[in-house]
Design an enzyme around this catalytic site. Structure first.
Site, PDB file in Angstrom:
ATOM      1  N   HIS A  29      -5.460  -3.207  -2.705  1.00 49.92           N
ATOM      2  CA  HIS A  29      -5.091  -2.293  -3.794  1.00 49.92           C
ATOM      3  C   HIS A  29      -4.911  -3.033  -5.109  1.00 49.92           C
ATOM      4  CE1 HIS A  29      -4.508   1.048  -1.024  1.00 49.92           C
ATOM      5  NE2 HIS A  29      -3.930   0.181  -0.209  1.00 49.92           N
TER       6      HIS A  29
ATOM      7  N   LYS B 121     -12.204   0.242  -1.631  1.00 44.56           N
ATOM      8  CA  LYS B 121     -11.285   0.950  -2.529  1.00 44.56           C
ATOM      9  C   LYS B 121     -11.886   1.013  -3.936  1.00 44.56           C
ATOM     10  CE  LYS B 121      -7.854   0.673   0.850  1.00 44.56           C
ATOM     11  NZ  LYS B 121      -6.925  -0.100   1.625  1.00 44.56           N
TER      12      LYS B 121
ATOM     13  N   SER C 164       0.796  -1.219   0.000  1.00 45.50           N
ATOM     14  CA  SER C 164       0.000   0.000   0.000  1.00 45.50           C
ATOM     15  C   SER C 164       0.831   1.273   0.000  1.00 45.50           C
ATOM     16  CB  SER C 164      -0.968  -0.013   1.187  1.00 45.50           C
ATOM     17  OG  SER C 164      -0.273  -0.268   2.376  1.00 45.50           O
TER      18      SER C 164
END
Ligand code: PLP
Length: 642
Positions: free
Chosen positions: A461, A492, A433
């Site tokens: 991610h 996300k 990250s």
């Protein structure tokens, strides 16, 4: 055979006998002579002066006569002066239901002339000692030591007081004891009670003051009172678990309960590590409004720009209309809605696994999965740059955690060999990250298979970002092998909130039965579920969104490199390492002035000395605004003004 040994030293002053010092122990025969000698030495060197009479009394005590008790737990209250010490005692007594603590403390003056302790009715304050001049003499006690008892000429006030207090608090009917030493050199006193333990108060009088005494608070019948006095004066008691020093724990004094945390915050401020928040007053899009300014957002996790997508918003609104605003329970009670099961089905299909399970956040997913799978006999091998939620999951599990060097398969294998776990898990971020690099999934899976371990990656991610169509790390590496546990978040690219695990039916059944963050928390609300479900469907049907994101990242990196800032990234996270935390903060502030909103990341999120600007690209950024931003960032970073 054990022996009770007592020393009393006194002298005659005028026609009065004056007590100087006293001590006693219960010892095995082999220790007796040495200790007798030490007690005499002690009597002869007391601060109160030279004795003219020393009495050493030794009595046999058969092991059958001895009662063994445990020492009271010890804590310390640091106070600034005798007045604060007295206040601390009063508040502790009140805490245990003694209502007239003030009046009790007043009684202390009457104890100064007494040889023994005052026995007070805790409620009426009536004095209950049969002989008021003499008081109650607590005697026949010692510390129970497993090994040979060390000889010492000096008095260990703390140990002797703790032995006495432990005996007193075990006596029938005793509610509490308050004690102030009559030793002029010893200003620490204590209050003891079953529920308080032994609380040392660091200052109860001025240094050099010869006053001292003790008060026992009693509640009970006349019969119990006699039993109590007999116990205190006659019963042979050995106290187990007497520590050498009182430094076991410290209770901060009441006037600075928050001091530790206040100091911590103050230190953060002086070292530039104090955290504040920025307020955004628009949806999370490529541009946001903050402090009345329009800023290009280069720091969002909403990679695909779906946070404000009309289809996602509508799905959410419809779910609210249809199902209301909350789930009303945990999944295992009343909070399992059709929407939860549908989303789990869709996630499993998207990730190509037999099953899936939802958590309320990605953080809770990691904490729940790792604490459920990591048992006492297992070892978790965790990349040194893994997300904090993985670290916390390791901490919450009973497994041993071994950290391996970042993405270093040689180091990982060496550590696996070294710890040779019978069972274990290798866990890694899929996309790291703070650096944006990608885990060596093929390496992790082959080591896991070679050593019969489970493999787990965190795709927070990765989902919607890497792999040609945004399916994540398995697609990125050509769909050859999948790890045992694919963890991810809905917060996300999927524009909602929640976390999940995808894997075998067995894994999911096990997590449903054991993952505490799944079991003991109210399940996700309909609005979040419907948003994630719609976003996932958009991702699955519109891979061009992912291409746009990947192309945008390429454009941004190319521009940065062209103007002299070296960095690269295979994901949508672009780090620009600055080093100094202060400098990174100043750069971020300056860029914000210029209309660019990015994050400055520093310790403890990243290692000390590796502070950085962290940029996150979105599918909805325009190419030309990314080029412009890259140039502005490069200008700031390469300028020598910082
Ligand atoms: C954001 C993130 C999480 C936590 O997910 P939330 O849904 O925000 O709680 C877990 N792991 C990684 C790697 C993340 O970046």
């Amino acid at each position: 055979m054990l022996y009770s040994i007592k020393m009393r030293a006194s002298r005659t002053k005028g026609n009065k006998r004056e007590h100087i010092s006293g001590a006693e122990k219960i010892l095995p025969q082999s220790d007796l002579c040495d200790h007798a000698q030490a007690l005499i030495a002690r009597a002869l060197s007391h601060a109160k002066g030279q004795p003219d009479f020393i009495n050493i009394k030794i009595e046999a005590a058969s092991p059958k006569e001895i009662t063994y008790i445990d020492a009271l737990p010890v804590s310390t209250r640091n106070v600034s002066d005798a007045f604060a010490g007295r206040k601390a005692i009063i508040s502790l007594l009140e805490k245990i239901g003694v209502t007239n603590a003030n009046a009790i403390m007043e009684k202390f003056k009457e104890t100064y002339s007494m040889r023994g302790a005052m026995l007070l009715d805790a409620d009426t304050l009536e004095r209950l000692e049969p002989d008021k001049a003499r008081g109650i003499r607590v005697t026949y006690m010692g510390a129970h030591l497993k090994e040979h008892c060390p000889v010492s000429d000096t008095k260990n006030h703390f140990q002797e007081a703790l032995v006495l207090a432990s005996k007193v608090i075990h006596a029938p009917g005793i509610v509490a004891e308050v004690c102030m030493s009559d030793d002029p050199d010893y200003v620490t006193g204590y209050v003891a009670a079953a529920s308080l333990g032994y609380v040392r108060i660091t200052k109860l009088k001025q240094m050099g003051c010869p006053d001292g005494g003790r008060i026992f608070l009693f509640r009970g019948t006349d019969k119990e009172r006699q039993e109590c006095i007999d116990y205190l004066e006659k019963r042979r008691v050995l106290v187990r678990g007497i520590p050498n020093t009182p430094c076991l724990s410290t209770i901060p004094s009441t006037d600075n309960t928050w001091k530790t945390w206040q100091d911590d915050l103050a230190k953060r401020k002086t070292t530039g590590l104090y955290r504040t928040m920025q307020r955004i007053t628009s949806p999370q899009c490529a541009h946001v409004e903050a402090d009345g300014h329009d800023l290009l957002l280069l720091a969002s996790n909403s990679y695909l720009g779906l946070a404000d997508d009309p289809r996602v918003k509508n799905a959410s609104l419809e779910a609210v209309e249809k199902y209301g605003v909350c789930s009303g329970g945990s999944r295992l009670t009343t909070g399992n809605m059709a929407l939860h099961e549908e989303l789990e089905h869709d996630l499993a299909v998207f990730k190509g696994t037999p099953a899936s399970i939802l958590f309320n956040t990605g953080y809770m997913a990691n904490v729940g999965i790792l604490s459920a799978l990591g048992g006492k006999d297992s070892v978790i091998f965790s990349d040194e740059l893994n997300h904090a939620s993985i670290i916390d999951g390791c901490r919450l599990s009973y497994a041993k955690t071994i950290i391996y060097r970042h993405n270093d398969m040689t180091d990982l294998e060496q550590k696996i060999k070294e710890f040779a776990p019978r069972q274990g898990i290798i866990v890694s971020d899929a996309v790291f990250s703070m650096d944006g690099d990608i885990a060596d999934l093929p390496g992790i899976i082959s080591l896991a298979q070679k050593y019969n371990l489970l493999s787990m990656v965190d795709e927070a991610h990765a989902t919607g970002v890497i792999g040609k169509t945004g399916h994540g790390i398995v697609e990125y590496f050509g769909r050859k092998k999948a790890p045992d546990i694919l963890m991810g978040t809905l917060s996300k690219a999927l524009a909602s909130e929640g976390g999940f695990a995808c894997g075998s039916q067995l894994l999911i059944d096990y997590l449903r039965n054991t993952a505490r963050s799944f079991i003991f928390s109210t399940s996700l609300a309909p609005a979040a579920l419907a948003a994630a479900k719609e976003a996932l469907s958009i991702l699955a049907h519109e891979p061009e969104l992912v291409s746009r994101l990947q192309n945008n990242t390429k454009v941004f990196l190319e521009t940065l490199n062209a103007v002299g800032v070296e960095t690269s990234s295979p994901s949508a996270i672009v780090p620009i390492i600055i080093g100094d935390a202060g400098k990174a903060m100043r750069l971020a502030a300056e860029l914000k002035e210029k209309g660019i909103y990015l994050s400055a990341i520093r310790y403890p999120t990243v290692a000390k000395g590796s502070a950085r600007l962290r940029i996150a690209i979105m599918a909805t950024h325009k190419e030309n605004e990314l080029r412009e931003a890259a140039k502005k960032i490069a200008d700031a970073v390469l300028s020598t003004d910082h």
